[in-house]
Design a protein around this motif. Sequence first.
Motif, mmCIF file in Angstrom:
data_model
loop_
_atom_site.group_PDB
_atom_site.id
_atom_site.type_symbol
_atom_site.label_atom_id
_atom_site.label_comp_id
_atom_site.label_asym_id
_atom_site.label_seq_id
_atom_site.Cartn_x
_atom_site.Cartn_y
_atom_site.Cartn_z
ATOM 1 N N MET A 1 0.848 -1.206 0.000
ATOM 2 C CA MET A 1 0.000 0.000 0.000
ATOM 3 C C MET A 1 0.875 1.245 0.000
ATOM 4 S SD MET A 1 -3.192 1.021 0.578
ATOM 5 C CE MET A 1 -3.752 -0.534 1.227
ATOM 6 N N LYS A 2 0.555 2.175 -0.905
ATOM 7 C CA LYS A 2 1.342 3.401 -1.021
ATOM 8 C C LYS A 2 0.400 4.599 -0.899
ATOM 9 C CE LYS A 2 3.253 3.929 -5.007
ATOM 10 N NZ LYS A 2 3.901 3.649 -6.293
ATOM 11 N N TYR A 3 0.789 5.595 -0.109
ATOM 12 C CA TYR A 3 -0.002 6.828 -0.030
ATOM 13 C C TYR A 3 0.767 7.917 -0.752
ATOM 14 C CZ TYR A 3 -2.490 4.267 3.583
ATOM 15 O OH TYR A 3 -3.222 3.316 4.257
ATOM 16 N N GLN A 4 0.128 8.655 -1.610
ATOM 17 C CA GLN A 4 0.851 9.712 -2.332
ATOM 18 C C GLN A 4 -0.075 10.826 -2.819
ATOM 19 O OE1 GLN A 4 2.227 6.880 -5.474
ATOM 20 N NE2 GLN A 4 1.328 8.367 -6.881
ATOM 21 N N ALA A 55 -4.497 6.378 -2.214
ATOM 22 C CA ALA A 55 -3.846 5.160 -1.731
ATOM 23 C C ALA A 55 -3.831 4.196 -2.904
ATOM 24 C CB ALA A 55 -4.615 4.572 -0.556
ATOM 25 N N ILE A 56 -2.644 3.610 -3.153
ATOM 26 C CA ILE A 56 -2.494 2.716 -4.304
ATOM 27 C C ILE A 56 -2.107 1.325 -3.819
ATOM 28 C CG2 ILE A 56 -1.168 2.274 -6.430
ATOM 29 C CD1 ILE A 56 -1.026 5.245 -6.821
ATOM 30 N N ASP A 57 -2.836 0.332 -4.315
ATOM 31 C CA ASP A 57 -2.549 -1.057 -3.987
ATOM 32 C C ASP A 57 -2.528 -1.839 -5.294
ATOM 33 O OD1 ASP A 57 -2.185 -3.221 -2.162
ATOM 34 O OD2 ASP A 57 -4.263 -3.816 -2.533
ATOM 35 N N LYS A 58 -1.453 -2.531 -5.563
ATOM 36 C CA LYS A 58 -1.305 -3.312 -6.800
ATOM 37 C C LYS A 58 -1.644 -2.477 -8.035
ATOM 38 C CE LYS A 58 -2.325 -7.623 -4.403
ATOM 39 N NZ LYS A 58 -3.288 -7.514 -3.316
ATOM 40 N N ASN A 59 -1.068 -1.272 -8.087
ATOM 41 C CA ASN A 59 -1.252 -0.367 -9.232
ATOM 42 C C ASN A 59 -2.670 0.149 -9.433
ATOM 43 O OD1 ASN A 59 1.326 -0.054 -10.184
ATOM 44 N ND2 ASN A 59 1.252 -2.019 -11.291
ATOM 45 N N LYS A 60 -3.505 0.022 -8.415
ATOM 46 C CA LYS A 60 -4.881 0.480 -8.534
ATOM 47 C C LYS A 60 -5.165 1.508 -7.439
ATOM 48 C CE LYS A 60 -9.282 -1.870 -9.141
ATOM 49 N NZ LYS A 60 -10.009 -0.724 -9.344
#
Length: 178
Positions: A1-4, A55-60
């Motif tokens: 999980m990425k927050y940006q 928030a991005i998870d598995k490019n989504k």
Amino acid sequence: MKYQILKTNCEEEIKQLFTDVFTESETPAEGTLIGNLVEELQKTTKPEDIFCFVAIDKNKIIASIFFTRFTTETNLNAFILSPVAVATQHQKKGIGQNLIKFAIDYLKQNNVELLLTYGDPDFYSKVSFKNISEEIIKAPLKLTYPNGWLAQSLISENVSPVNGSTMCVKALMDQKYW
Ligand SMILES: CC(C)(COP(=O)(O)OP(=O)(O)OC[C@H]1O[C@@H](n2cnc3c(N)ncnc32)[C@H](O)[C@@H]1OP(=O)(O)O)[C@@H](O)C(=O)NCCC(=O)NCCS
């Protein structure tokens, strides 16, 4: 999980996320209303008056939040949070709160002084928003639920009173959202 912060152009994907989430959590009419709001926010707001975080998870993109400029007569550097959505199957896992905290940190580092929002105090109090009255800060339009008028200062412990009337960006200046 990425927050940006969102810099690329994902207008359609974000509109679809909000439409789906609000359709599932409320009604198809609410889904359409909020989907159209985020489209309008992205199309009609000057770049310096809007921040979108994801928030991005598995490019989504699985969650998203908007902050747009809140104008005061005293020229505070203020933004209003609205709206926010976490994809239905990812809700209640802390992603909403983490995304809001990530965004608040970013805005603080970018010299934002005051944040407003209009929503459920039980949820937003988890990320430091507090109820305020219109004697402290006037709302731009008539509040249907005065209990949902919330703020937090990013420069001091408490929210100081703000003199005069206030305004938000064009897309939000519509009584149906208030
Ligand atoms: C509201 C929303 C953004 C919260 O994100 P989330 O990732 O599900 O929430 P989190 O897991 O970070 O936080 C969960 C906590 O908030 C509370 N909460 C979640 N959704 C809530 C809601 N709609 N109202 C009140 N409280 C809520 C939960 O009870 C939980 O509390 P707990 O930790 O004490 O059990 C998300 O559920 C969502 O998109 N809902 C549909 C759209 C919506 O209502 N958006 C907000 C209005 S703009």
